[in-house]
Design a protein around this motif. Structure first.
Motif, mmCIF file in Angstrom:
data_model
loop_
_atom_site.group_PDB
_atom_site.id
_atom_site.type_symbol
_atom_site.label_atom_id
_atom_site.label_comp_id
_atom_site.label_asym_id
_atom_site.label_seq_id
_atom_site.Cartn_x
_atom_site.Cartn_y
_atom_site.Cartn_z
ATOM 1 N N CYS B 20 -6.287 -55.786 -15.346
ATOM 2 C CA CYS B 20 -6.959 -56.992 -16.030
ATOM 3 C C CYS B 20 -7.025 -56.867 -17.605
ATOM 4 C CB CYS B 20 -8.588 -56.942 -15.628
ATOM 5 S SG CYS B 20 -8.690 -57.359 -13.675
ATOM 6 N N PHE B 23 -3.862 -57.891 -19.319
ATOM 7 C CA PHE B 23 -3.884 -59.210 -19.496
ATOM 8 C C PHE B 23 -4.904 -59.692 -20.444
ATOM 9 C CE2 PHE B 23 -1.249 -58.651 -15.797
ATOM 10 C CZ PHE B 23 -0.155 -59.315 -16.191
ATOM 11 N N ASN B 24 -5.587 -58.962 -21.316
ATOM 12 C CA ASN B 24 -6.907 -59.350 -21.952
ATOM 13 C C ASN B 24 -7.934 -59.815 -21.206
ATOM 14 O OD1 ASN B 24 -5.307 -58.369 -24.266
ATOM 15 N ND2 ASN B 24 -4.434 -60.367 -24.451
ATOM 16 N N GLU B 26 -8.337 -62.186 -19.366
ATOM 17 C CA GLU B 26 -8.218 -63.693 -19.449
ATOM 18 C C GLU B 26 -8.252 -64.359 -18.072
ATOM 19 O OE1 GLU B 26 -5.331 -65.435 -21.973
ATOM 20 O OE2 GLU B 26 -5.920 -63.919 -23.630
ATOM 21 N N GLU B 29 -5.178 -65.908 -16.785
ATOM 22 C CA GLU B 29 -3.965 -64.916 -16.116
ATOM 23 C C GLU B 29 -4.202 -64.275 -14.898
ATOM 24 O OE1 GLU B 29 -1.545 -64.037 -17.498
ATOM 25 O OE2 GLU B 29 -1.729 -64.109 -19.814
ATOM 26 N N ASN B 32 -1.091 -63.694 -12.706
ATOM 27 C CA ASN B 32 -0.573 -62.345 -12.909
ATOM 28 C C ASN B 32 -1.297 -61.072 -12.715
ATOM 29 O OD1 ASN B 32 1.639 -63.765 -14.064
ATOM 30 N ND2 ASN B 32 0.985 -64.143 -16.068
ATOM 31 N N VAL B 33 -2.408 -61.215 -12.860
ATOM 32 C CA VAL B 33 -3.434 -59.846 -12.453
ATOM 33 C C VAL B 33 -3.237 -59.830 -10.846
ATOM 34 C CG1 VAL B 33 -5.722 -59.142 -12.170
ATOM 35 C CG2 VAL B 33 -4.946 -60.134 -14.343
ATOM 36 N N LEU B 56 -12.632 -60.873 -14.859
ATOM 37 C CA LEU B 56 -12.066 -61.904 -15.593
ATOM 38 C C LEU B 56 -13.213 -63.016 -15.884
ATOM 39 C CD1 LEU B 56 -8.407 -62.374 -13.906
ATOM 40 C CD2 LEU B 56 -9.067 -60.946 -15.620
#
Lengths: 591, 161
Positions: B20, B23-24, B26, B29, B32-33, B56
Motif C-alpha cells: 500500500c 502506492f502512497n 492512495e 491505486e 494496482n494494490v 487506503l
C-alpha cells in the motif's frame, strides 16, 4: 462564466458551461424521465452513474443515444427528448429492467410510493416480451433490526451507495459482482448487522424501489391494542408532526400536532404522550452534565474531556461506536429522549398507574429507522423487558391512520395526555439540526448565570449548512458550540476534535440531513429536498407558538424531579436516564 | 459466499502495508494494490482486503466490490495443482465439456473452486494455441492433448501422491 447555446425539442436554450442535457431540458420545463439519477441540490449530492438509461435522448450527428443525466451540453447541440427512436429505446430499457424485477407489486411495501412502479405506469408497459424464458436473478433477503434488504428488487441505481458512502461516509454498501449477479451489498455480502451500518435509513429514503424498506411494526401495534391485558402508551417525536401531513396530501411544512394526537386517540392508544416531554428531560440531564464537565474543566481537572457531544441520535451513536471507539468518553451519557421516555414510563408512570412494567406496552413514533434498533439494545431492557417495546416510523403511522379509515385532514385538533405529554418549545426544536444545542443553551445559560434569558431564539445556531459553529456569551464566559448534520460532516468535525484542533465546549450531531426532520423514517422526499426546509420552518414556528420555551420550566418535569428523581444527575437519574457506549470497531466485518 | 478464516501473520500484514505504501496509500491505486497483493499471496482473502481497506482509507465494501467485479481477482486460493480445461471453440466441439464434467465429478468441485485438501483447483480457459490437440487440459504448466473423459482419472492419479 461561459454560456452554451443549444436546442432542445426545437426550443433554444442557454446554459452555463458544464450543465447536463437533463438539467438544460429541465430549465425549459421538459422533465426527462429518470430512475437512477438523483440530485439533492440542498445537500450537494448528485448521483449520476448513467446506469439505467431511461433518460436517453437523441443528439443530432451522434451515432448512439445519449444518457441526458451525464451528457454535458455543447454549443450548437440539437437534442430531441421524445423522438420515436428515443421512445422505443426507453420502452425497451424499461422492459429489460422489469424483466429482472419481481412482479409482486400488490404486496410490496413500496407499492404506491415506488419510482419504478410510477415509471412503468407512465410508460404504459403492459407486457414484458420474452418474460416466459427470462430467468430472474435472486439474492437472499437480509433482515436487520431496522432495515430490510430485498435485493431481488434492486435495479442497481446506486443511490443508496451514494448516500451511504459519499454523504454519510459510513461505507456499509457497495456495488459488488458483475452482470446478473451484480448487487449492492455490504462487504463479503454479509448481513447489514455485521457491517458498519448505523441504520440511519438514508439509503431507504432514496431507494426508488422496494429493495430497501423499513421493518414494519404496524402489525405489532394492532396486536398490542387488541390485547386487553396491556396498557398501551404512545410517544411521538418532534419531527413527526412536521411531516406526517405530507402523507395526506398536505403541503410540506404543515404542522399537524393536534390532528396526529386526535388520530392516535381514535386508533385506540390508552395514553398519548409526547417524546418532547422526554426531550425536556434530556436537556435537564445533558445540560447539567455539560455544566458539571465545564465547571471541572475550568477548575483545571485534566481528567475531564471537552467537548461534550450530544447523544440523542442513535445513528450518530452507532457511528461513533464504530468509528471513534477511542473517544467513547466524550459523548454525553444521557440516553436519547426515546429511551428516557421508556425508562420513566415503565417506572414512574407505571407506579402511578399501579401496574407492573410488563403490563405496559410503550410504542414510539419516530422519523427514524435507527430508533427501531436502539430500543432493542440490551442495555435498554430490564430483565429482558425493553423500556420501549418497539418503534414505528412516520410512514408507518400514516399507514396505520389510513388502515383505521380515519379522515385525517378533517380531524379537530386534540391535546396530549398528562403528565408525559407536556412539553416546551425547547423540546420541539430537537427535530431540526441545531435544535438540541439551542435547547440546552437556553437551560444551561439560566442555570449557569442565574439570570433570565432575555431572548430565547439563538438564530446563530440554526441553518442548513453542514458544519456550523457559534460562540455564545454565558455572561462573560464564551461557550464555543459546534454543530454538524449528516454523518460525513460529523466525521469531518470529529476528525478535527480527535486531532486536538478545536476548542469547542459542546457539539451537537445529527445523522440525517437537516436533523430528524430529514430522517430515514419520514415521508419520502422523492428528490425534492426543499421539503426539509419547509419542515424545519414548521418546527421553529411550533417553538415560537409555545407558552413555555425552556425545558427547566416544564411544570411536569419539575414535578417529576420533586416526586421521583430528586435532582438532575442524581443516583436515580443516573440509573434510569444515563447509559454507556460500546467499542464496535473490531466487530465491523467478520465472518 | 463461504469463507475460510485466515489468520494473517505479522509479516504478512507488514507486507500488505508495504505494498500500500509503495502506492502512497492512495485510494485511487486500489486496483494496482490488489494486483500486487494477489501476486504476493496468490489470492485475496477477506482479512487481506480489510487491511488494504484500512491502509487506503476506503470501505471494505468498496474493496470487496472491486475484487468481485474483476474476474482476475480471486478470494479462493489456487490448488497446488491448478487444472485448466480449454473451452475454446475447437476443444469445445471435440468434447471439452464432457471432460470438464468428469473433472467436476471426480474432484467434487465447481469451476473456480479448490478441493478441500488444497490439492486441485479447477478453471476454464479459452485456447492455449494447441487446437490440433483438442480437447486440451493443462495441469500447472503441463499440457495434455486429446483428453477423453475416460482419461481424466489417470491425469488426476499422476498428481495424487
Amino acid at each position: 462564466m461561459e454560456t452554451i447555446k443549444l436546442t432542445i425539442d426545437n426550443k433554444p436554450v442557454e446554459v452555463p458551461a458544464g450543465t447536463s442535457v437533463y438539467q438544460a431540458a429541465k430549465n425549459l420545463g421538459i422533465d426527462i424521465p429518470v430512475l437512477c439519477y438523483m440530485n439533492l441540490h440542498d445537500l450537494g449530492i448528485e448521483n449520476k452513474p448513467a446506469g439505467c438509461r431511461i433518460c436517453v435522448v437523441e443528439v443530432e450527428g451522434r451515432r448512439n443515444l445519449a444518457p441526458s443525466c451525464s451528457t454535458t451540453c455543447a454549443n450548437g447541440m440539437v437534442v430531441k427528448t421524445h423522438s420515436t427512436r428515443v421512445i422505443n429505446a426507453r420502452r425497451t430499457v424499461m422492459e429489460l429492467i422489469l424483466s429482472d424485477h419481481p412482479k409482486d407489486c400488490l404486496t410490496c411495501p413500496k407499492s404506491g410510493n415506488c419510482d419504478l412502479q410510477d415509471m412503468a405506469v407512465k410508460m404504459g408497459v403492459r407486457n414484458i416480451p420474452g418474460q416466459a424464458y427470462a430467468e430472474m436473478s435472486t439474492y437472499k433477503t437480509d433482515f436487520s433490526p431496522s432495515i430490510i434488504r430485498d435485493m431481488d428488487k434492486c435495479i442497481m441505481c446506486r443511490r443508496c451507495e451514494t448516500m451511504c458512502n459519499d454523504f454519510q461516509t459510513v461505507g456499509a454498501l457497495s456495488g459488488v459482482n458483475r452482470g446478473f449477479s451484480a448487487v449492492v451489498a455490504p462487504a463479503f455480502e454479509q448481513d447489514l448487522e455485521k457491517s458498519p451500518c448505523t441504520y440511519c435509513g438514508q439509503c431507504v429514503a432514496v431507494c426508488p424501489t422496494g429493495a430497501l424498506t423499513e421493518v414494519d411494526h404496524t402489525p405489532k401495534v394492532i396486536r398490542a391494542l387488541a390485547d386487553p391485558t396491556k396498557t398501551v402508551l404512545v410517544q411521538t417525536a418532534p419531527a413527526v408532526r412536521a411531516a406526517l401531513g405530507e402523507e395526506f396530501g398536505l403541503e410540506a411544512g404543515t404542522s399537524v400536532t393536534g390532528k396526529m394526537v386526535a388520530a392516535l386517540r381514535q386508533i385506540g392508544f390508552d395514553y398519548i404522550f409526547d417524546t418532547d416531554f422526554a426531550a425536556d428531560l434530556t436537556i435537564m440531564e445533558e445540560g447539567t452534565e455539560l455544566l458539571t464537565r465545564l465547571g471541572k474543566h475550568l477548575s483545571g481537572d485534566k481528567d475531564v474531556k471537552l467537548p461534550i457531544l450530544t447523544s440523542c441520535c442513535p445513528g450518530w451513536v452507532g457511528f461513533f461506536e464504530h468509528n471513534y471507539s477511542d473517544m467513547l468518553d466524550v459523548p454525553s451519557t444521557a440516553k436519547s429522549p426515546q429511551q428516557m421516555f421508556g425508562a420513566i414510563a415503565k417506572s414512574y408512570f407505571a407506579e402511578k398507574l399501579g401496574k407492573k412494567r410488563e403490563e405496559l406496552v410503550v410504542i414510539s413514533v419516530m422519523p427514524c429507522l435507527a430508533k427501531k434498533y436502539e430500543c432493542q439494545r440490551d442495555e435498554f431492557k430490564v430483565d429482558g423487558n425493553p423500556d420501549v417495546d418497539f418503534s414505528i416510523s412516520t410512514r408507518e403511522l400514516a399507514h396505520l391512520i389510513k388502515e383505521f379509515n380515519i379522515n385525517f385532514n378533517e380531524l379537530a385538533d386534540e391535546d396530549f395526555d398528562r403528565p408525559m405529554g407536556e412539553s416546551t418549545g425547547a423540546s420541539v426544536i430537537f427535530g431540526a439540526t441545531g435544535g438540541v444545542i439551542e435547547a440546552a443553551t437556553r437551560t444551561a445559560y439560566e442555570i449557569h448565570t442565574g439570570k433570565k434569558l432575555e431572548k430565547v431564539d439563538f438564530h446563530e445556531l440554526r441553518g442548513m449548512e453542514g458544519i456550523r459553529s457559534a460562540t455564545i456569551d454565558f455572561n462573560g464566559l464564551p461557550i464555543n458550540i459546534g454543530i454538524a448534520h449528516g454523518l460525513g460532516n460529523a466525521r469531518k468535525l470529529l476528525d478535527q476534535v480527535r486531532a486536538g484542533k478545536t476548542n469547542y465546549h459542546a457539539i451537537e450531531i445529527m445523522a440525517c440531513p437537516g436533523g430528524c426532520i430529514g430522517g430515514g423514517g419520514q415521508p419520502l422526499h422523492h428528490g425534492d429536498t426543499s421539503v426539509l426546509k419547509a419542515r424545519t420552518k414548521a418546527i421553529y414556528s411550533e417553538d415560537t407558538n409555545k407558552v413555555i420555551r425552556k425545558s427547566h420550566e416544564n411544570p411536569y418535569i419539575i414535578k417529576l424531579y420533586e416526586e421521583f428523581l430528586g435532582k438532575p444527575m442524581s443516583h436515580k437519574a443516573h440509573e434510569l436516564l444515563h447509559t454507556h457506549y460500546f467499542d464496535k470497531s473490531s466487530k465491523d466485518i467478520f465472518i | 459466499m463461504s469463507h475460510i478464516k485466515v489468520e494473517l501473520k505479522k509479516e504478512q500484514v507488514a507486507k500488505i502495508k508495504d505494498i500500500c505504501k509503495s502506492f502512497n496509500n492512495e485510494a485511487g491505486e486500489l486496483i494496482n494494490v490488489l494486483h500486487k497483493t494477489q501476486e504476493s499471496f496468490g489470492y485475496l482473502p477477506a482479512e487481506v482486503q480489510e487491511v488494504i481497506a484500512r491502509e487506503l482509507n476506503v470501505s471494505v465494501a468498496k474493496v470487496y466490490g472491486v475484487v468481485t467485479f474483476y474476474s482476475f481477482f480471486t478470494m479462493i486460493p489456487k490448488g497446488k495443482h491448478p487444472i485448466s480445461i480449454c473451452t475454446g471453440t475447437a476443444c469445445y466441439v471435440r468434447g471439452a465439456e464432457k471432460v470438464l464434467d468428469e473433472f467436476k465429478r471426480i474432484l467434487d468441485v465447481k469451476v473456480g473452486e479448490t478441493t478441500p485438501d488444497g490439492k486441485f483447483s479447477l478453471s476454464c480457459l479459452r485456447c492455449v494455441g494447441a487446437c490440433g490437440l483438442a480437447p486440451v487440459v493443462m495441469v500447472g504448466e503441463k499440457v495434455y492433448g486429446r483428453v477423453s473423459p475416460d482419461g481424466v482419472k489417470d491425469i488426476i492419479k499422476e498428481y495424487e501422491q
